[in-house]
Design a protein around this motif. Structure first.
Motif, PDB file in Angstrom:
ATOM      1  N   ILE A  56       3.504 -16.994 -10.887  1.00 35.88           N
ATOM      2  CA  ILE A  56       3.042 -15.625 -11.078  1.00 35.88           C
ATOM      3  C   ILE A  56       3.901 -14.704 -10.226  1.00 35.88           C
ATOM      4  O   ILE A  56       4.041 -14.900  -9.013  1.00 35.88           O
ATOM      5  CB  ILE A  56       1.561 -15.463 -10.677  1.00 35.88           C
ATOM      6  N   ASP A  57       4.469 -13.686 -10.858  1.00 38.82           N
ATOM      7  CA  ASP A  57       5.271 -12.700 -10.137  1.00 38.82           C
ATOM      8  C   ASP A  57       4.547 -11.360 -10.134  1.00 38.82           C
ATOM      9  O   ASP A  57       4.077 -10.889 -11.174  1.00 38.82           O
ATOM     10  CB  ASP A  57       6.644 -12.526 -10.799  1.00 38.82           C
ATOM     11  N   THR A  58       4.486 -10.748  -8.959  1.00 40.86           N
ATOM     12  CA  THR A  58       3.829  -9.464  -8.822  1.00 40.86           C
ATOM     13  C   THR A  58       4.660  -8.581  -7.890  1.00 40.86           C
ATOM     14  O   THR A  58       5.783  -8.927  -7.531  1.00 40.86           O
ATOM     15  CB  THR A  58       2.377  -9.651  -8.320  1.00 40.86           C
ATOM     16  N   ALA A  59       4.112  -7.427  -7.495  1.00 38.52           N
ATOM     17  CA  ALA A  59       4.826  -6.513  -6.602  1.00 38.52           C
ATOM     18  C   ALA A  59       3.864  -5.423  -6.145  1.00 38.52           C
ATOM     19  O   ALA A  59       2.945  -5.057  -6.880  1.00 38.52           O
ATOM     20  CB  ALA A  59       6.024  -5.872  -7.309  1.00 38.52           C
ATOM     21  N   PRO A  60       4.081  -4.864  -4.951  1.00 37.20           N
ATOM     22  CA  PRO A  60       3.259  -3.729  -4.525  1.00 37.20           C
ATOM     23  C   PRO A  60       3.328  -2.549  -5.495  1.00 37.20           C
ATOM     24  O   PRO A  60       2.344  -1.817  -5.668  1.00 37.20           O
ATOM     25  CB  PRO A  60       3.869  -3.350  -3.171  1.00 37.20           C
ATOM     26  N   HIS A  61       4.472  -2.371  -6.124  1.00 40.92           N
ATOM     27  CA  HIS A  61       4.653  -1.234  -7.031  1.00 40.92           C
ATOM     28  C   HIS A  61       3.750  -1.310  -8.255  1.00 40.92           C
ATOM     29  O   HIS A  61       3.401  -0.275  -8.827  1.00 40.92           O
ATOM     30  CB  HIS A  61       6.118  -1.184  -7.474  1.00 40.92           C
ATOM     31  N   TYR A  62       3.363  -2.505  -8.677  1.00 43.47           N
ATOM     32  CA  TYR A  62       2.606  -2.678  -9.913  1.00 43.47           C
ATOM     33  C   TYR A  62       1.154  -2.247  -9.716  1.00 43.47           C
ATOM     34  O   TYR A  62       0.319  -2.997  -9.207  1.00 43.47           O
ATOM     35  CB  TYR A  62       2.661  -4.132 -10.379  1.00 43.47           C
ATOM     36  N   GLY A  63       0.894  -1.016 -10.109  1.00 44.53           N
ATOM     37  CA  GLY A  63      -0.447  -0.469  -9.935  1.00 44.53           C
ATOM     38  C   GLY A  63      -0.741  -0.099  -8.502  1.00 44.53           C
ATOM     39  O   GLY A  63      -1.906   0.078  -8.133  1.00 44.53           O
ATOM     40  N   PHE A  64       0.306   0.025  -7.670  1.00 41.32           N
ATOM     41  CA  PHE A  64       0.171   0.443  -6.275  1.00 41.32           C
ATOM     42  C   PHE A  64      -0.844  -0.437  -5.544  1.00 41.32           C
ATOM     43  O   PHE A  64      -1.809   0.035  -4.938  1.00 41.32           O
ATOM     44  CB  PHE A  64      -0.195   1.930  -6.190  1.00 41.32           C
ATOM     45  N   GLY A  65      -0.585  -1.735  -5.613  1.00 43.45           N
ATOM     46  CA  GLY A  65      -1.411  -2.733  -4.953  1.00 43.45           C
ATOM     47  C   GLY A  65      -2.433  -3.389  -5.858  1.00 43.45           C
ATOM     48  O   GLY A  65      -2.971  -4.452  -5.521  1.00 43.45           O
ATOM     49  N   LEU A  66      -2.700  -2.796  -7.020  1.00 45.94           N
ATOM     50  CA  LEU A  66      -3.749  -3.330  -7.901  1.00 45.94           C
ATOM     51  C   LEU A  66      -3.381  -4.709  -8.443  1.00 45.94           C
ATOM     52  O   LEU A  66      -4.213  -5.619  -8.459  1.00 45.94           O
ATOM     53  CB  LEU A  66      -3.995  -2.354  -9.057  1.00 45.94           C
ATOM     54  N   SER A  67      -2.151  -4.884  -8.899  1.00 49.37           N
ATOM     55  CA  SER A  67      -1.737  -6.177  -9.432  1.00 49.37           C
ATOM     56  C   SER A  67      -1.846  -7.261  -8.368  1.00 49.37           C
ATOM     57  O   SER A  67      -2.407  -8.336  -8.605  1.00 49.37           O
ATOM     58  CB  SER A  67      -0.302  -6.102  -9.962  1.00 49.37           C
ATOM     59  N   GLU A  68      -1.328  -6.998  -7.177  1.00 52.46           N
ATOM     60  CA  GLU A  68      -1.409  -7.991  -6.107  1.00 52.46           C
ATOM     61  C   GLU A  68      -2.861  -8.313  -5.756  1.00 52.46           C
ATOM     62  O   GLU A  68      -3.214  -9.474  -5.519  1.00 52.46           O
ATOM     63  CB  GLU A  68      -0.685  -7.485  -4.859  1.00 52.46           C
ATOM     64  N   SER A  69      -3.699  -7.292  -5.698  1.00 52.91           N
ATOM     65  CA  SER A  69      -5.104  -7.520  -5.355  1.00 52.91           C
ATOM     66  C   SER A  69      -5.794  -8.386  -6.404  1.00 52.91           C
ATOM     67  O   SER A  69      -6.588  -9.281  -6.065  1.00 52.91           O
ATOM     68  CB  SER A  69      -5.834  -6.181  -5.206  1.00 52.91           C
ATOM     69  N   ARG A  70      -5.514  -8.146  -7.676  1.00 54.94           N
ATOM     70  CA  ARG A  70      -6.113  -8.951  -8.729  1.00 54.94           C
ATOM     71  C   ARG A  70      -5.603 -10.394  -8.688  1.00 54.94           C
ATOM     72  O   ARG A  70      -6.381 -11.338  -8.841  1.00 54.94           O
ATOM     73  CB  ARG A  70      -5.826  -8.313 -10.093  1.00 54.94           C
ATOM     74  N   VAL A  71      -4.302 -10.550  -8.474  1.00 57.49           N
ATOM     75  CA  VAL A  71      -3.753 -11.902  -8.350  1.00 57.49           C
ATOM     76  C   VAL A  71      -4.362 -12.606  -7.142  1.00 57.49           C
ATOM     77  O   VAL A  71      -4.763 -13.774  -7.212  1.00 57.49           O
ATOM     78  CB  VAL A  71      -2.213 -11.856  -8.244  1.00 57.49           C
ATOM     79  N   GLY A  72      -4.470 -11.896  -6.017  1.00 57.22           N
ATOM     80  CA  GLY A  72      -5.039 -12.487  -4.819  1.00 57.22           C
ATOM     81  C   GLY A  72      -6.494 -12.896  -5.004  1.00 57.22           C
ATOM     82  O   GLY A  72      -6.907 -13.983  -4.579  1.00 57.22           O
ATOM     83  N   HIS A  73      -7.268 -12.036  -5.635  1.00 54.51           N
ATOM     84  CA  HIS A  73      -8.679 -12.358  -5.899  1.00 54.51           C
ATOM     85  C   HIS A  73      -8.790 -13.608  -6.763  1.00 54.51           C
ATOM     86  O   HIS A  73      -9.627 -14.489  -6.503  1.00 54.51           O
ATOM     87  CB  HIS A  73      -9.352 -11.172  -6.587  1.00 54.51           C
ATOM     88  N   PHE A  74      -7.941 -13.704  -7.764  1.00 51.71           N
ATOM     89  CA  PHE A  74      -7.960 -14.873  -8.645  1.00 51.71           C
ATOM     90  C   PHE A  74      -7.569 -16.135  -7.886  1.00 51.71           C
ATOM     91  O   PHE A  74      -8.232 -17.175  -8.000  1.00 51.71           O
ATOM     92  CB  PHE A  74      -7.015 -14.646  -9.818  1.00 51.71           C
ATOM     93  N   VAL A  95       6.918   0.883   0.250  1.00 54.09           N
ATOM     94  CA  VAL A  95       5.634   0.861   0.953  1.00 54.09           C
ATOM     95  C   VAL A  95       4.707   1.816   0.225  1.00 54.09           C
ATOM     96  O   VAL A  95       5.153   2.717  -0.503  1.00 54.09           O
ATOM     97  CB  VAL A  95       5.782   1.254   2.432  1.00 54.09           C
ATOM     98  N   LEU A  96       3.413   1.616   0.399  1.00 53.17           N
ATOM     99  CA  LEU A  96       2.410   2.429  -0.294  1.00 53.17           C
ATOM    100  C   LEU A  96       1.801   3.426   0.685  1.00 53.17           C
ATOM    101  O   LEU A  96       1.315   3.048   1.749  1.00 53.17           O
ATOM    102  CB  LEU A  96       1.331   1.531  -0.893  1.00 53.17           C
ATOM    103  N   GLU A  97       1.840   4.687   0.298  1.00 50.16           N
ATOM    104  CA  GLU A  97       1.311   5.776   1.129  1.00 50.16           C
ATOM    105  C   GLU A  97       0.197   6.502   0.372  1.00 50.16           C
ATOM    106  O   GLU A  97       0.223   6.581  -0.856  1.00 50.16           O
ATOM    107  CB  GLU A  97       2.419   6.765   1.486  1.00 50.16           C
ATOM    108  N   PRO A  98      -0.791   7.077   1.091  1.00 46.97           N
ATOM    109  CA  PRO A  98      -1.857   7.832   0.420  1.00 46.97           C
ATOM    110  C   PRO A  98      -1.302   9.067  -0.294  1.00 46.97           C
ATOM    111  O   PRO A  98      -0.318   9.671   0.142  1.00 46.97           O
ATOM    112  CB  PRO A  98      -2.785   8.239   1.572  1.00 46.97           C
ATOM    113  N   ILE A  99      -1.940   9.429  -1.383  1.00 47.21           N
ATOM    114  CA  ILE A  99      -1.568  10.640  -2.089  1.00 47.21           C
ATOM    115  C   ILE A  99      -2.548  11.755  -1.751  1.00 47.21           C
ATOM    116  O   ILE A  99      -3.687  11.515  -1.331  1.00 47.21           O
ATOM    117  CB  ILE A  99      -1.525  10.439  -3.616  1.00 47.21           C
ATOM    118  N   ALA A 100      -2.102  12.984  -1.955  1.00 52.99           N
ATOM    119  CA  ALA A 100      -2.985  14.140  -1.825  1.00 52.99           C
ATOM    120  C   ALA A 100      -3.821  14.268  -3.098  1.00 52.99           C
ATOM    121  O   ALA A 100      -3.403  13.811  -4.170  1.00 52.99           O
ATOM    122  CB  ALA A 100      -2.157  15.402  -1.617  1.00 52.99           C
TER     123      ALA A 100
END
Length: 348
Positions: A56-74, A95-100
Protein backbone atom coordinates in the motif's frame (compact mmCIF):
# COMPACT_ATOMS: atom_id res chain seq x y z
CA UNK A 1 -4.14 -11.11 -7.19
CA UNK A 2 -1.75 -13.62 -8.73
CA UNK A 3 0.79 -12.76 -11.37
CA UNK A 4 1.93 -15.91 -13.08
CA UNK A 5 5.55 -14.80 -13.37
CA UNK A 6 6.11 -12.98 -10.09
CA UNK A 7 4.03 -14.75 -7.48
CA UNK A 8 6.49 -14.06 -4.66
CA UNK A 9 7.56 -10.57 -5.71
CA UNK A 10 11.07 -9.19 -6.13
CA UNK A 11 13.63 -7.95 -3.65
CA UNK A 12 14.76 -4.34 -3.88
CA UNK A 13 18.54 -4.37 -3.95
CA UNK A 14 20.05 -5.36 -0.62
CA UNK A 15 17.34 -3.63 1.44
CA UNK A 16 15.51 -6.80 2.42
CA UNK A 17 12.29 -5.29 1.05
CA UNK A 18 10.35 -7.71 -1.17
CA UNK A 19 7.88 -5.87 -3.39
CA UNK A 20 4.84 -7.75 -4.70
CA UNK A 21 4.00 -7.44 -8.40
CA UNK A 22 0.89 -5.31 -7.90
CA UNK A 23 0.20 -2.61 -5.35
CA UNK A 24 -2.61 -0.34 -4.15
CA UNK A 25 -2.18 3.40 -4.53
CA UNK A 26 -4.12 5.05 -1.71
CA UNK A 27 -4.53 8.54 -3.21
CA UNK A 28 -8.23 7.85 -3.98
CA UNK A 29 -8.71 6.99 -0.29
CA UNK A 30 -7.70 10.58 0.45
CA UNK A 31 -10.80 11.72 -1.46
CA UNK A 32 -9.04 12.39 -4.74
CA UNK A 33 -11.55 14.37 -6.86
CA UNK A 34 -14.49 13.01 -4.86
CA UNK A 35 -15.34 12.03 -1.30
CA UNK A 36 -15.06 8.36 -0.31
CA UNK A 37 -16.84 7.19 2.83
CA UNK A 38 -14.80 5.63 5.62
CA UNK A 39 -16.49 2.24 5.25
CA UNK A 40 -15.87 2.25 1.49
CA UNK A 41 -12.20 3.06 2.07
CA UNK A 42 -11.90 0.20 4.56
CA UNK A 43 -13.66 -2.22 2.20
CA UNK A 44 -11.25 -1.17 -0.56
CA UNK A 45 -8.23 -1.90 1.60
CA UNK A 46 -9.67 -5.23 2.72
CA UNK A 47 -10.42 -6.24 -0.87
CA UNK A 48 -6.90 -5.23 -1.91
CA UNK A 49 -5.27 -7.50 0.65
CA UNK A 50 -7.67 -10.29 -0.21
CA UNK A 51 -6.69 -9.94 -3.86
CA UNK A 52 -2.98 -10.08 -3.09
CA UNK A 53 -2.17 -6.38 -3.38
CA UNK A 54 0.12 -6.69 -0.39
CA UNK A 55 1.75 -3.29 -0.83
CA UNK A 56 0.00 0.00 0.00
CA UNK A 57 1.40 3.38 -1.03
CA UNK A 58 0.17 6.58 0.54
CA UNK A 59 1.39 10.13 1.28
CA UNK A 60 0.64 13.09 3.56
CA UNK A 61 -0.50 15.02 0.49
CA UNK A 62 -3.34 12.57 -0.25
CA UNK A 63 -6.28 14.20 1.44
CA UNK A 64 -3.91 16.13 3.74
CA UNK A 65 -3.42 13.21 6.10
CA UNK A 66 -6.75 11.51 5.41
CA UNK A 67 -5.33 8.70 3.27
CA UNK A 68 -2.60 7.90 5.80
CA UNK A 69 -5.08 7.98 8.68
CA UNK A 70 -7.42 5.57 6.91
CA UNK A 71 -4.58 3.23 6.01
CA UNK A 72 -3.29 3.41 9.59
CA UNK A 73 -6.71 2.69 11.07
CA UNK A 74 -7.08 -0.32 8.79
CA UNK A 75 -3.61 -1.68 9.57
CA UNK A 76 -4.11 -1.32 13.31
CA UNK A 77 -7.36 -3.25 12.97
CA UNK A 78 -5.46 -6.16 11.43
CA UNK A 79 -3.42 -6.63 14.57
CA UNK A 80 0.31 -7.06 14.98
CA UNK A 81 0.02 -10.83 14.77
CA UNK A 82 -1.33 -10.74 11.21
CA UNK A 83 0.66 -13.02 8.93
CA UNK A 84 1.79 -11.35 5.73
CA UNK A 85 1.07 -7.77 6.87
CA UNK A 86 1.29 -5.43 3.89
CA UNK A 87 4.33 -3.49 2.84
CA UNK A 88 3.75 0.26 3.32
CA UNK A 89 5.33 3.27 1.67
CA UNK A 90 4.71 6.95 2.24
CA UNK A 91 6.37 10.19 1.21
CA UNK A 92 8.20 13.24 2.48
CA UNK A 93 8.65 16.70 0.98
CA UNK A 94 5.47 18.35 2.21
CA UNK A 95 4.36 19.28 5.72
CA UNK A 96 0.74 19.95 6.65
CA UNK A 97 -0.20 23.34 8.07
CA UNK A 98 -3.60 24.63 9.33
CA UNK A 99 -5.66 26.68 6.93
CA UNK A 100 -7.58 29.87 7.65
CA UNK A 101 -11.40 29.68 7.54
CA UNK A 102 -11.29 31.73 4.33
CA UNK A 103 -9.26 28.97 2.63
CA UNK A 104 -11.93 26.31 3.05
CA UNK A 105 -13.35 24.88 -0.17
CA UNK A 106 -15.15 21.75 -1.30
CA UNK A 107 -12.10 20.70 -3.33
CA UNK A 108 -8.53 21.84 -2.66
CA UNK A 109 -5.47 20.66 -4.62
CA UNK A 110 -7.71 18.02 -6.20
CA UNK A 111 -8.96 16.53 -2.91
CA UNK A 112 -12.55 16.79 -1.67
CA UNK A 113 -13.95 17.11 1.85
CA UNK A 114 -10.59 17.18 3.59
CA UNK A 115 -9.27 18.21 7.03
CA UNK A 116 -8.54 21.91 7.54
CA UNK A 117 -4.90 21.49 6.58
CA UNK A 118 -2.83 22.41 3.54
CA UNK A 119 0.36 20.93 2.09
CA UNK A 120 3.49 23.10 2.13
CA UNK A 121 6.66 21.98 0.33
CA UNK A 122 9.56 21.44 2.73
CA UNK A 123 12.54 19.30 1.72
CA UNK A 124 14.78 20.44 4.58
CA UNK A 125 16.18 18.19 7.30
CA UNK A 126 13.59 19.36 9.83
CA UNK A 127 10.79 19.24 7.27
CA UNK A 128 11.56 15.65 6.31
CA UNK A 129 11.88 14.60 9.95
CA UNK A 130 8.61 16.28 10.83
CA UNK A 131 6.83 14.77 7.86
CA UNK A 132 8.12 11.29 8.69
CA UNK A 133 7.14 11.45 12.36
CA UNK A 134 3.66 12.76 11.55
CA UNK A 135 3.20 10.01 8.98
CA UNK A 136 4.23 7.42 11.56
CA UNK A 137 1.64 8.82 13.95
CA UNK A 138 -1.14 8.68 11.36
CA UNK A 139 -0.11 5.20 10.21
CA UNK A 140 0.27 3.92 13.76
CA UNK A 141 3.82 2.73 13.12
CA UNK A 142 7.28 3.40 14.48
CA UNK A 143 8.94 2.35 11.21
CA UNK A 144 7.95 2.60 7.55
CA UNK A 145 9.14 0.13 4.92
CA UNK A 146 9.75 2.58 2.06
CA UNK A 147 9.89 6.37 2.02
CA UNK A 148 9.86 8.42 -1.17
CA UNK A 149 10.82 12.07 -1.62
CA UNK A 150 7.64 13.36 -3.21
CA UNK A 151 7.36 15.46 -6.37
CA UNK A 152 10.87 16.75 -6.82
CA UNK A 153 11.47 17.90 -10.38
CA UNK A 154 11.66 20.91 -12.66
CA UNK A 155 8.33 20.27 -14.37
CA UNK A 156 6.66 20.28 -10.95
CA UNK A 157 8.45 23.22 -9.36
CA UNK A 158 9.56 25.40 -12.27
CA UNK A 159 12.01 28.07 -11.15
CA UNK A 160 11.82 26.79 -7.56
CA UNK A 161 13.25 23.40 -8.51
CA UNK A 162 16.88 24.36 -7.83
CA UNK A 163 15.99 25.59 -4.34
CA UNK A 164 13.99 22.48 -3.47
CA UNK A 165 16.65 20.16 -4.88
CA UNK A 166 19.40 21.87 -2.91
CA UNK A 167 17.30 21.82 0.25
CA UNK A 168 16.78 18.09 -0.12
CA UNK A 169 20.38 17.26 -1.01
CA UNK A 170 21.82 19.35 1.83
CA UNK A 171 19.10 18.66 4.40
CA UNK A 172 16.33 16.17 3.71
CA UNK A 173 18.65 13.47 2.39
CA UNK A 174 20.62 13.59 5.64
CA UNK A 175 17.38 13.01 7.52
CA UNK A 176 16.68 9.97 5.31
CA UNK A 177 20.17 8.62 5.96
CA UNK A 178 19.73 9.05 9.71
CA UNK A 179 16.36 7.26 9.65
CA UNK A 180 17.82 4.41 7.61
CA UNK A 181 20.75 4.10 10.02
CA UNK A 182 18.27 3.83 12.90
CA UNK A 183 16.37 1.09 11.06
CA UNK A 184 13.21 3.17 10.79
CA UNK A 185 13.32 3.11 6.98
CA UNK A 186 14.28 0.07 4.94
CA UNK A 187 14.36 1.60 1.45
CA UNK A 188 14.38 5.10 -0.04
CA UNK A 189 13.68 6.64 -3.42
CA UNK A 190 11.90 9.39 -5.32
CA UNK A 191 8.14 9.37 -5.92
CA UNK A 192 7.78 11.52 -9.03
CA UNK A 193 6.27 11.94 -12.49
CA UNK A 194 9.49 13.05 -14.21
CA UNK A 195 12.22 10.92 -15.79
CA UNK A 196 14.89 13.61 -15.75
CA UNK A 197 14.93 14.08 -11.98
CA UNK A 198 15.32 10.32 -11.53
CA UNK A 199 18.35 10.36 -13.81
CA UNK A 200 19.86 13.15 -11.74
CA UNK A 201 19.11 11.29 -8.51
CA UNK A 202 21.04 8.26 -9.79
CA UNK A 203 24.14 10.45 -9.95
CA UNK A 204 23.72 12.58 -6.83
CA UNK A 205 21.69 10.54 -4.32
CA UNK A 206 21.81 7.10 -2.75
CA UNK A 207 18.49 5.66 -3.95
CA UNK A 208 17.13 2.12 -3.77
CA UNK A 209 14.13 2.50 -6.07
CA UNK A 210 11.89 4.97 -7.89
CA UNK A 211 8.14 5.29 -7.85
CA UNK A 212 7.62 6.69 -11.33
CA UNK A 213 4.04 7.66 -12.16
CA UNK A 214 2.68 7.69 -15.69
CA UNK A 215 5.95 7.52 -17.58
CA UNK A 216 6.14 3.79 -18.28
CA UNK A 217 2.74 2.66 -19.45
CA UNK A 218 1.03 1.09 -22.43
CA UNK A 219 0.70 4.63 -23.77
CA UNK A 220 4.14 6.01 -22.97
CA UNK A 221 7.56 4.37 -22.67
CA UNK A 222 9.77 7.41 -22.08
CA UNK A 223 12.34 5.73 -19.74
CA UNK A 224 13.21 2.81 -22.04
CA UNK A 225 16.36 4.17 -23.66
CA UNK A 226 17.65 6.36 -20.83
CA UNK A 227 16.48 5.83 -17.28
CA UNK A 228 15.93 2.07 -17.27
CA UNK A 229 19.43 1.17 -18.53
CA UNK A 230 20.93 3.54 -15.95
CA UNK A 231 18.83 1.93 -13.22
CA UNK A 232 19.97 -1.50 -14.34
CA UNK A 233 23.61 -0.46 -14.05
CA UNK A 234 23.03 0.91 -10.54
CA UNK A 235 20.77 -1.90 -9.35
CA UNK A 236 17.87 0.50 -8.73
CA UNK A 237 14.33 -0.87 -9.00
CA UNK A 238 11.27 0.89 -10.43
CA UNK A 239 7.68 0.86 -9.23
CA UNK A 240 5.57 1.77 -12.26
CA UNK A 241 2.69 3.84 -10.90
CA UNK A 242 -0.23 5.36 -12.76
CA UNK A 243 -0.59 2.53 -15.32
CA UNK A 244 -3.87 4.03 -16.54
CA UNK A 245 -2.26 7.45 -17.21
CA UNK A 246 -4.82 9.32 -15.09
CA UNK A 247 -7.72 7.32 -16.51
CA UNK A 248 -7.31 7.34 -20.27
CA UNK A 249 -6.38 3.63 -20.28
CA UNK A 250 -9.14 2.65 -17.84
CA UNK A 251 -12.22 3.93 -19.66
CA UNK A 252 -14.14 3.35 -22.84
CA UNK A 253 -12.68 6.37 -24.71
CA UNK A 254 -16.12 6.81 -26.28
CA UNK A 255 -17.65 9.63 -24.24
CA UNK A 256 -17.08 12.12 -21.43
CA UNK A 257 -13.94 13.96 -20.46
CA UNK A 258 -10.78 11.92 -21.07
CA UNK A 259 -7.86 12.57 -18.74
CA UNK A 260 -4.14 12.05 -19.25
CA UNK A 261 -1.35 13.14 -16.91
CA UNK A 262 -3.84 14.75 -14.49
CA UNK A 263 -5.39 16.99 -17.15
CA UNK A 264 -7.73 16.76 -20.16
CA UNK A 265 -5.97 14.62 -22.75
CA UNK A 266 -4.55 16.25 -25.91
CA UNK A 267 -6.05 15.09 -29.20
CA UNK A 268 -2.93 13.21 -30.32
CA UNK A 269 -2.84 11.25 -27.06
CA UNK A 270 -6.53 10.37 -27.42
CA UNK A 271 -5.92 9.16 -30.98
CA UNK A 272 -3.03 7.00 -29.79
CA UNK A 273 -5.12 5.50 -26.99
CA UNK A 274 -8.01 4.80 -29.35
CA UNK A 275 -5.66 3.03 -31.75
CA UNK A 276 -4.50 0.79 -28.89
CA UNK A 277 -8.14 0.23 -27.92
CA UNK A 278 -8.94 -0.87 -31.49
CA UNK A 279 -6.29 -3.59 -31.25
CA UNK A 280 -7.69 -4.58 -27.86
CA UNK A 281 -11.15 -4.92 -29.38
CA UNK A 282 -9.80 -6.99 -32.25
CA UNK A 283 -8.33 -9.53 -29.82
CA UNK A 284 -11.11 -9.23 -27.19
CA UNK A 285 -8.61 -7.91 -24.64
CA UNK A 286 -9.88 -5.41 -22.06
CA UNK A 287 -7.84 -2.21 -22.39
CA UNK A 288 -7.26 -1.99 -18.60
CA UNK A 289 -5.97 -5.58 -18.60
CA UNK A 290 -3.31 -4.72 -21.15
CA UNK A 291 -2.49 -1.52 -19.26
CA UNK A 292 -1.93 -3.39 -15.98
CA UNK A 293 0.06 -6.26 -17.45
CA UNK A 294 2.34 -4.37 -19.84
CA UNK A 295 4.70 -2.47 -17.44
CA UNK A 296 5.58 -5.53 -15.37
CA UNK A 297 7.15 -7.22 -18.38
CA UNK A 298 10.18 -4.93 -18.11
CA UNK A 299 12.84 -6.51 -15.86
CA UNK A 300 13.53 -3.19 -14.13
CA UNK A 301 9.91 -2.85 -13.00
CA UNK A 302 9.32 -4.70 -9.72
CA UNK A 303 5.72 -3.61 -9.15
CA UNK A 304 2.79 -1.90 -10.84
CA UNK A 305 0.89 0.47 -8.57
CA UNK A 306 -2.65 1.62 -9.34
CA UNK A 307 -5.15 3.63 -7.33
CA UNK A 308 -8.59 2.20 -6.58
CA UNK A 309 -11.50 3.80 -4.74
CA UNK A 310 -13.74 0.79 -4.11
CA UNK A 311 -13.73 -2.96 -3.59
CA UNK A 312 -15.46 -3.31 -6.97
CA UNK A 313 -12.55 -1.58 -8.70
CA UNK A 314 -10.09 -3.86 -6.92
CA UNK A 315 -12.02 -6.94 -8.00
CA UNK A 316 -12.06 -5.70 -11.59
CA UNK A 317 -8.30 -5.26 -11.44
CA UNK A 318 -7.93 -8.82 -10.19
CA UNK A 319 -9.74 -10.06 -13.29
CA UNK A 320 -7.67 -7.85 -15.58
CA UNK A 321 -4.34 -9.01 -14.15
CA UNK A 322 -5.34 -12.63 -14.68
CA UNK A 323 -6.72 -12.12 -18.18
CA UNK A 324 -4.94 -14.24 -20.78
CA UNK A 325 -3.58 -11.99 -23.52
CA UNK A 326 -2.28 -13.67 -26.69
CA UNK A 327 1.21 -13.02 -27.94
CA UNK A 328 -0.24 -11.89 -31.28
CA UNK A 329 -1.86 -8.93 -29.53
CA UNK A 330 1.46 -7.61 -28.26
CA UNK A 331 3.12 -8.33 -31.59
CA UNK A 332 0.54 -6.22 -33.42
CA UNK A 333 1.00 -3.30 -31.02
CA UNK A 334 4.74 -3.43 -31.69
CA UNK A 335 4.48 -3.91 -35.46
CA UNK A 336 2.08 -0.98 -35.81
CA UNK A 337 4.28 1.33 -33.75
CA UNK A 338 1.76 1.67 -30.93
CA UNK A 339 4.38 0.64 -28.39
CA UNK A 340 8.14 1.09 -28.54
CA UNK A 341 9.57 -1.83 -30.57
CA UNK A 342 12.20 -2.41 -27.88
CA UNK A 343 9.68 -2.67 -25.05
CA UNK A 344 9.45 -6.15 -23.48
CA UNK A 345 5.96 -7.64 -23.48
CA UNK A 346 4.40 -10.11 -21.03
CA UNK A 347 4.60 -13.15 -23.30
CA UNK A 348 8.35 -12.85 -23.94
Amino acid sequence: MVNRNLILGQQVGNTGVVVPPYALGAAPLGNLYQAVADDVAEATLRAALGAGLNYIDTAPHYGFGLSESRVGHFLQGLGAETVGAPLVSTKVGRVLEPIAPSERADVRFGFADTPDLKPVFDYSYSGVMRSFEESCRRLGRENIDIVFAHDLGELTHGDQHKVHWQNFCSGGMHAIQALKAEGRIKAFGLGVNEVEVCQRALVELDVDLFLLAGRYTLLEQTPLQTLFPACQRRGVAVVAAGPFNSGILAGTLDYGQIYYNYAPAPDDVVRHARAIKAVCDEYAVPLPAAALQFPLAHPQVVSVLAGFASAEQVNSAKRWVNTDIPQEFWRQLRNTGLIDPSAPTPTE
